[in-house]
Design a protein around this motif. Structure first.
Motif, PDB file in Angstrom:
ATOM      1  N   ALA A 155       0.829  -1.205   0.000  1.00 51.02           N
ATOM      2  CA  ALA A 155       0.000   0.000   0.000  1.00 51.02           C
ATOM      3  C   ALA A 155       0.861   1.252   0.000  1.00 51.02           C
ATOM      4  O   ALA A 155       0.552   2.235  -0.678  1.00 51.02           O
ATOM      5  CB  ALA A 155      -0.928  -0.011   1.214  1.00 51.02           C
ATOM      6  N   ALA A 156       1.959   1.211   0.768  1.00 47.15           N
ATOM      7  CA  ALA A 156       2.857   2.374   0.836  1.00 47.15           C
ATOM      8  C   ALA A 156       3.475   2.647  -0.526  1.00 47.15           C
ATOM      9  O   ALA A 156       3.486   3.792  -1.006  1.00 47.15           O
ATOM     10  CB  ALA A 156       3.946   2.125   1.874  1.00 47.15           C
ATOM     11  N   VAL A 157       3.987   1.608  -1.165  1.00 49.74           N
ATOM     12  CA  VAL A 157       4.664   1.769  -2.454  1.00 49.74           C
ATOM     13  C   VAL A 157       3.686   2.219  -3.527  1.00 49.74           C
ATOM     14  O   VAL A 157       3.925   3.196  -4.248  1.00 49.74           O
ATOM     15  CB  VAL A 157       5.342   0.446  -2.875  1.00 49.74           C
ATOM     16  N   LEU A 158       2.564   1.529  -3.654  1.00 49.73           N
ATOM     17  CA  LEU A 158       1.613   1.839  -4.714  1.00 49.73           C
ATOM     18  C   LEU A 158       0.918   3.172  -4.483  1.00 49.73           C
ATOM     19  O   LEU A 158       0.646   3.911  -5.441  1.00 49.73           O
ATOM     20  CB  LEU A 158       0.582   0.708  -4.838  1.00 49.73           C
ATOM     21  N   GLY A 159       0.623   3.489  -3.228  1.00 49.78           N
ATOM     22  CA  GLY A 159      -0.013   4.772  -2.924  1.00 49.78           C
ATOM     23  C   GLY A 159       0.885   5.936  -3.296  1.00 49.78           C
ATOM     24  O   GLY A 159       0.458   6.893  -3.950  1.00 49.78           O
TER      25      GLY A 159
END
Length: 372
Positions: A155-159
């Motif tokens: 979620a951190a990377v894609l967000g």
């Protein structure tokens, strides 16, 4: 297999053993720690076998140390949870299994059915090392091993990636139209807020809907377990057999799971429904807030230069900052994919710059058209 491929495979074995050892060292559950340590010993044995193969090409080659990538993964585990590492190890184990099956078929051997089942490896460790591991614990560990695990990291990377790429494209498109800095800032801030709110709402709906659906399935399984426990046990035995276990091992593991209602339900939830109870308890609001913040962090990277400079200087600084951000995101993605940091980093930069170039070109054409 050539020497370079063998050395690469050897490094993977060393890194896998290192990560198993490192995670085992921080476990509060003594049994789970022993299982992980035993898995590490298996991987060390694989590494020694691989080193022997390397020595046929290079007799002076020494056993490598854990790579900087593996150490970096461990440090990130402290931030995003060690389940992200378990998830990556699961992918590695699957790759090993596929390779093992291909080798057997190549040499005319019949696959045993155990190559793809990490649960079988844990059960074998339990039998061979006489570990006192309950069925509930095995189910608990396997759920961690198979779970998406890296959800927080993913979620951190894609967000952040969505925020950076979308707002960089938007800002470059507006900048291409040669509008004022104030207009670029207003557009960029609007894009940041609109995108972050949309991401947050989408994440909330996704998590909440998933939790409600999974909880409904769990409630139904609970009712079935109370009404006909023997039937549920038979289903669990069949599930274990479908994974490649023989009937004696499947019965043994199912009996362990059904020692009490709690471990029985845990096993059913994990094996029959494929649900991770730890993820089920996640907060939809936490996911929404995290998505909003992470998208905003990514989106501010191409925007902040226009708060400091004007015109060409702002555009160049925006592109430079975005390149650094894109490379960092690409490097972080390797923790999920296992690809090379340089390959993923530069690939992410290339995709981002292409998107920015397209929108900048369109903006320039529109600006010229309006000016004419």
């Amino acid at each position: 297999m050539d020497a370079d491929k063998l050395k690469e495979q050897l490094q993977i074995e060393v890194d896998t053993a290192f990560l198993y050892d490192s995670i085992a060292a921080i476990q509060s559950d003594e049994n789970l720690s022993r299982v992980l340590q035993s898995l590490s010993e298996i991987e060390k044995g694989h590494a020694k076998h691989m080193l022997d193969k390397v020595h046929t090409f290079d007799s002076s080659y020494a056993m490598p140390q854990p790579s900087s990538r593996a150490k970096f993964q461990l440090r990130l585990g402290k931030l995003f949870g060690y389940s992200s590492i378990i998830s990556n190890l699961s992918s590695i184990e699957k790759q090993f299994a596929v390779h093992a099956v291909k080798n057997k078929l190549k040499h005319g051997e019949k696959p045993s059915g155990f190559e793809h089942n990490h649960l079988n490896i844990i059960e074998a460790v339990n039998n061979n090392a006489a570990l006192n591991v309950s069925g509930g614990l095995l189910s608990k560990f396997e759920s961690r091993h198979k779970s998406v695990g890296g959800n927080a990291l993913r979620a951190a990377v894609l967000g952040a990636n969505d925020g950076l790429v979308s707002n960089m494209s938007l800002v470059m498109g507006v900048a291409g139209a040669a509008v004022s800095n104030g207009t670029i800032l207003l557009t960029g801030i609007a894009g940041l807020l609109a995108g972050a709110i949309s991401m947050a709402l989408g994440e909330w709906l996704s998590v909440q809907s998933s939790r409600e659906l999974n909880q409904r399935q769990i409630d139904l399984e609970t009712e079935e377990l109370e009404a006909s426990p023997e039937e549920e046990k038979k289903e669990l035995i069949l599930l274990y057999q479908a994974k490649g276990m023989n009937i004696e091992e499947a019965k043994k593991l199912a009996e362990k799971a059904f020692e009490n209602p709690e471990t029985a339900l845990d096993a059913i939830i994990t094996e029959e429904l494929g649900i991770d109870k730890e993820e089920l308890g996640g907060s939809a609001w936490e996911a929404a807030i995290a998505s909003f913040i992470l998208f905003s962090i990514g989106a501010i990277i191409p925007l902040y230069p226009f708060m400091i400079f004007d015109g060409r200087e702002a555009i160049l600084l925006s592109l430079g900052s975005s390149v650094v951000g894109l490379f960092g995101i690409g490097a972080a993605i390797t923790l999920l994919t296992g690809k090379s940091i340089w390959f993923s980093g530069f690939r992410q930069v290339a995709f981002g710059l292409v998107a920015a170039a397209v929108t900048y070109g369109i903006g320039t054409l529109i600006g010229v058209s309006l000016a004419g």
